[in-house]
Motif scaffolding. Structure first.
Motif, PDB file in Angstrom:
ATOM      1  N   GLY A 365      35.914  52.766  40.334  1.00 28.27           N
ATOM      2  CA  GLY A 365      35.686  52.775  41.769  1.00 28.27           C
ATOM      3  C   GLY A 365      35.043  54.055  42.258  1.00 28.27           C
ATOM      4  O   GLY A 365      34.077  54.024  43.032  1.00 28.27           O
ATOM      5  N   GLY A 366      35.552  55.203  41.792  1.00 32.93           N
ATOM      6  CA  GLY A 366      35.024  56.487  42.266  1.00 32.93           C
ATOM      7  C   GLY A 366      33.585  56.715  41.867  1.00 32.93           C
ATOM      8  O   GLY A 366      32.736  57.072  42.702  1.00 32.93           O
ATOM      9  N   PHE A 367      33.269  56.491  40.594  1.00 34.26           N
ATOM     10  CA  PHE A 367      31.901  56.720  40.134  1.00 34.26           C
ATOM     11  C   PHE A 367      30.937  55.662  40.660  1.00 34.26           C
ATOM     12  O   PHE A 367      29.746  55.941  40.847  1.00 34.26           O
ATOM     13  N   SER A 368      31.435  54.444  40.897  1.00 35.65           N
ATOM     14  CA  SER A 368      30.577  53.437  41.535  1.00 35.65           C
ATOM     15  C   SER A 368      30.222  53.873  42.951  1.00 35.65           C
ATOM     16  O   SER A 368      29.103  53.623  43.435  1.00 35.65           O
ATOM     17  N   PHE A 461      27.060  48.193  45.745  1.00 37.43           N
ATOM     18  CA  PHE A 461      27.831  49.146  44.950  1.00 37.43           C
ATOM     19  C   PHE A 461      28.946  49.786  45.774  1.00 37.43           C
ATOM     20  O   PHE A 461      29.993  50.149  45.226  1.00 37.43           O
ATOM     21  N   SER A 462      28.749  49.929  47.058  1.00 31.45           N
ATOM     22  CA  SER A 462      29.826  50.428  47.915  1.00 31.45           C
ATOM     23  C   SER A 462      31.007  49.468  47.917  1.00 31.45           C
ATOM     24  O   SER A 462      32.174  49.890  47.885  1.00 31.45           O
ATOM     25  N   LEU A 463      30.716  48.164  47.965  1.00 31.97           N
ATOM     26  CA  LEU A 463      31.777  47.165  47.903  1.00 31.97           C
ATOM     27  C   LEU A 463      32.531  47.252  46.578  1.00 31.97           C
ATOM     28  O   LEU A 463      33.775  47.198  46.555  1.00 31.97           O
ATOM     29  N   ILE A 464      31.790  47.389  45.475  1.00 34.76           N
ATOM     30  CA  ILE A 464      32.429  47.552  44.169  1.00 34.76           C
ATOM     31  C   ILE A 464      33.335  48.776  44.179  1.00 34.76           C
ATOM     32  O   ILE A 464      34.470  48.745  43.672  1.00 34.76           O
ATOM     33  N   ALA A 465      32.856  49.876  44.764  1.00 38.25           N
ATOM     34  CA  ALA A 465      33.633  51.115  44.796  1.00 38.25           C
ATOM     35  C   ALA A 465      34.937  50.941  45.559  1.00 38.25           C
ATOM     36  O   ALA A 465      36.001  51.387  45.112  1.00 38.25           O
ATOM     37  N   VAL A 466      34.881  50.277  46.704  1.00 41.13           N
ATOM     38  CA  VAL A 466      36.086  50.086  47.519  1.00 41.13           C
ATOM     39  C   VAL A 466      37.100  49.217  46.776  1.00 41.13           C
ATOM     40  O   VAL A 466      38.295  49.553  46.684  1.00 41.13           O
ATOM     41  N   VAL A 467      36.643  48.099  46.224  1.00 38.12           N
ATOM     42  CA  VAL A 467      37.551  47.161  45.562  1.00 38.12           C
ATOM     43  C   VAL A 467      38.248  47.820  44.375  1.00 38.12           C
ATOM     44  O   VAL A 467      39.485  47.750  44.231  1.00 38.12           O
ATOM     45  N   PHE A 468      37.490  48.494  43.522  1.00 31.26           N
ATOM     46  CA  PHE A 468      38.090  49.044  42.313  1.00 31.26           C
ATOM     47  C   PHE A 468      38.823  50.357  42.580  1.00 31.26           C
ATOM     48  O   PHE A 468      39.739  50.706  41.819  1.00 31.26           O
ATOM     49  N   SER A 469      38.478  51.074  43.616  1.00 31.50           N
ATOM     50  CA  SER A 469      39.280  52.249  43.989  1.00 31.50           C
ATOM     51  C   SER A 469      40.666  51.813  44.442  1.00 31.50           C
ATOM     52  O   SER A 469      41.679  52.411  44.046  1.00 31.50           O
ATOM     53  N   LEU A 470      40.729  50.784  45.275  1.00 30.76           N
ATOM     54  CA  LEU A 470      42.027  50.264  45.716  1.00 30.76           C
ATOM     55  C   LEU A 470      42.825  49.713  44.540  1.00 30.76           C
ATOM     56  O   LEU A 470      44.035  49.957  44.423  1.00 30.76           O
ATOM     57  N   ARG A 471      42.146  48.981  43.675  1.00 33.57           N
ATOM     58  CA  ARG A 471      42.814  48.451  42.500  1.00 33.57           C
ATOM     59  C   ARG A 471      43.307  49.588  41.598  1.00 33.57           C
ATOM     60  O   ARG A 471      44.419  49.553  41.058  1.00 33.57           O
ATOM     61  N   GLY A 472      42.510  50.633  41.431  1.00 30.44           N
ATOM     62  CA  GLY A 472      42.905  51.776  40.609  1.00 30.44           C
ATOM     63  C   GLY A 472      44.097  52.514  41.176  1.00 30.44           C
ATOM     64  O   GLY A 472      45.009  52.910  40.436  1.00 30.44           O
ATOM     65  N   LEU A 473      44.118  52.722  42.477  1.00 25.61           N
ATOM     66  CA  LEU A 473      45.263  53.385  43.116  1.00 25.61           C
ATOM     67  C   LEU A 473      46.534  52.562  42.939  1.00 25.61           C
ATOM     68  O   LEU A 473      47.624  53.108  42.692  1.00 25.61           O
ATOM     69  N   PHE A 474      46.411  51.239  43.065  1.00 27.17           N
ATOM     70  CA  PHE A 474      47.570  50.376  42.862  1.00 27.17           C
ATOM     71  C   PHE A 474      48.071  50.464  41.427  1.00 27.17           C
ATOM     72  O   PHE A 474      49.286  50.518  41.177  1.00 27.17           O
ATOM     73  N   THR A 475      47.154  50.492  40.465  1.00 31.64           N
ATOM     74  CA  THR A 475      47.542  50.579  39.057  1.00 31.64           C
ATOM     75  C   THR A 475      48.283  51.880  38.773  1.00 31.64           C
ATOM     76  O   THR A 475      49.317  51.892  38.087  1.00 31.64           O
TER      77      THR A 475
END
Length: 504
Positions: A365-368, A461-475
């Motif tokens: 998420g961050g690098f995206s 790519f901003s959408l990808i970043a938001v989705v996977f950043s949230l998913r990463g924080l949850f993980t």
């Protein structure tokens, strides 16, 4: 003669031939200057025709032939498809050189879609002619030589154009000569005796790496990034595989030591294609039943789609940012630099000590997000050098992340299942890319200009970043909570053994 015979039966013989083929088939000096060539006096096409009518054909062609070529490659045991790929590459270059109309250029893009789909044969061939313990070396050589070919082609094209040593048409003639050399070498490749699905060994084989593709003539896609990212993937996998290799020990090649009869499953003559497809479907369902693999694969498909779209149309953006020919001739140098830095970035992942199962999704998420920022910068800047710099940053970030994704997905898969997951992920990326192309780029859809296109890519790519950043924080939160619960759990009391010693 005895030395020649021994060399022909050694694993180095097919590896050397494949590397020579890979080099000559990837040296394309005109590729960084395709848009300049098509919109210049040689072809006299407009930017709108190239952007909205010609380049989208590659995506449609690639998607339509990807699955049939994938299955035929395995059924025919790789070599015929390698030769076929080179023939279609020659046809592609010839069409680009001698024809001028929009339909002719669309036909050229169609043939290159076939070339790109056939790339799977190059990446799979080596695993069928060398032993398992030689996978790492053979794969490293075949990947590295492709990177060398791309880089040499970019540098050579830059020198020929900058110093006006050759016209664009003469550069294409040079490319035809290089392709003819590759075609000759491909005919000399030994014929494999097995393949991964239709003609496979009964004994399982663990994965070394997979393979993928790259678009030519300004429409780049996934092969280029795979050539670089896989080198780092192999290094990290080697840390898990403890296998001693003797440098001077020669492993017999396909002409001397093929697979034993008892090691081979019956081929398609006895085993129907439907049985193979059914087994592939079962493996597919079992692989994607893993939630973690599914998340990483979703990122892979989405990010590869965005990467392909960016690389395919970036030359059009460069022409729009700075239409002056004095600046656009640096395209070759920028491609060469981005190739090398992308390779270095991917290789450097092998030296990192990070728990990717915990931090990987947040990194995606961050690098995206940084990649999205680079795309926005490229889109709205009026400085060609800033645009070049944003492209290099974007490419390096993608190489970094795709290497991590490949490593996480490949961790516990066999070679056959990794090939299946790799193909499915890229098919998903291509299907998504086709939808976006037909709606956003194609003249039959919205037919947007290059600036609105790249605005959409950056937002994507901003959408990808938001989705996977949230998913990463949850993980991370879930794993930390799980660790705390384990730490706070009271220790289990152990009862003393019931022995005479404890009774008194």
């Amino acid at each position: 003669m005895e030395a020649v015979r021994r060399w022909r039966t050694d694993w180095r013989y097919p590896t050397t031939l494949l590397c020579i083929y890979g080099f000559f088939s990837t040296v394309k000096p005109l590729e960084p200057f395709l848009i300049l060539y098509l919109t210049g006096p040689d072809k006299n096409l407009t930017t709108e025709q190239v952007n909205n009518q010609i380049l989208p054909v590659w995506t449609y062609s690639y998607l339509s032939v990807l699955v049939p070529v994938f299955l035929l490659t395995d059924w025919l045991r790789y070599k015929p498809v390698v030769v076929f790929q080179c023939v279609t590459l020659f046809i592609t270059t010839a069409l680009l050189l001698w024809l001028k109309s929009v339909p002719a250029m669309q036909a050229m893009q169609f043939f290159y879609g076939v070339v790109t789909a056939s790339e799977v044969a190059y990446f799979s061939y080596i695993y069928s002619v060398v032993d398992l313990k030689r996978y790492r070396k053979a794969t490293s050589y075949s990947r590295s030589v492709q990177l060398l070919g791309y880089t040499v082609g970019s540098v050579l094209g830059q020198l020929l154009v900058s110093f006006e040593l050759m016209s664009f048409n003469n550069i294409l003639i040079l490319t035809l000569v290089l392709t003819a050399v590759a075609l000759l070498v491909s005919c000399l490749l030994p014929m494999p005796r097995q393949s991964m699905f239709f003609h496979r060994r009964r004994t399982g084989q663990k994965i070394a790496t997979g393979g993928t593709k790259r678009h030519v003539y300004g429409s780049g896609d996934a092969t280029e990034h795979t050539s670089r990212a896989k080198a780092s993937l192999e290094k990290m996998r080697d840390e898990k595989v403890e296998k001693e290799e003797t440098e001077d020990e020669a492993t017999p090649g396909p002409d001397e030591k093929g697979p034993k009869a008892e090691d081979l499953e019956e081929s398609v003559g006895a085993e129907s294609c439907s049985q193979v497809l059914l087994q592939l479907w079962r493996d597919f369902l079992q692989c994607y039943s893993s939630r973690q693999l599914l998340y990483w694969s979703v990122w892979w498909a989405m990010a590869t789609c965005g990467y392909n779209l960016t690389v395919n149309y970036v030359q059009v953006l460069w022409e729009d940012v700075q239409p002056s020919q004095n600046f656009s001739i640096y395209n070759g140098g920028v491609e060469a630099v981005s190739n090398l830095l992308g390779a270095a970035t991917a290789y450097g992942i092998g030296f990192t000590e990070v728990r990717w199962d915990q931090w990987g999704e947040l990194a995606l998420g961050g690098f995206s997000g940084l990649g999205a920022a680079a795309l926005f910068l490229m889109t709205f800047t009026g400085n060609i050098w800033v645009c070049y710099g944003g492209y290099v940053i974007f490419k390096c970030l993608y190489m970094l992340l795709i290497t991590i994704a490949m490593y996480q997905i490949a961790a516990d898969l066999t070679l056959e299942r990794y090939a299946l997951v790799f193909g499915a992920n890229n098919f998903g990326a291509l299907a998504l890319q086709t939808i976006i192309t037909s709606v956003v780029v194609d003249s039959g859809g919205l037919g947007l200009g290059i600036i609105p296109q790249f605005t959409i890519y950056a937002s994507y790519f901003s959408l990808i970043a938001v989705v996977f950043s949230l998913r990463g924080l949850f993980t991370i939160w879930r794993m930390q909570r799980s660790n705390k619960s384990h730490e706070s759990a009271p220790p289990v009391k152990q009862e003393p053994p019931d022995s005479e010693e404890h009774r008194f």
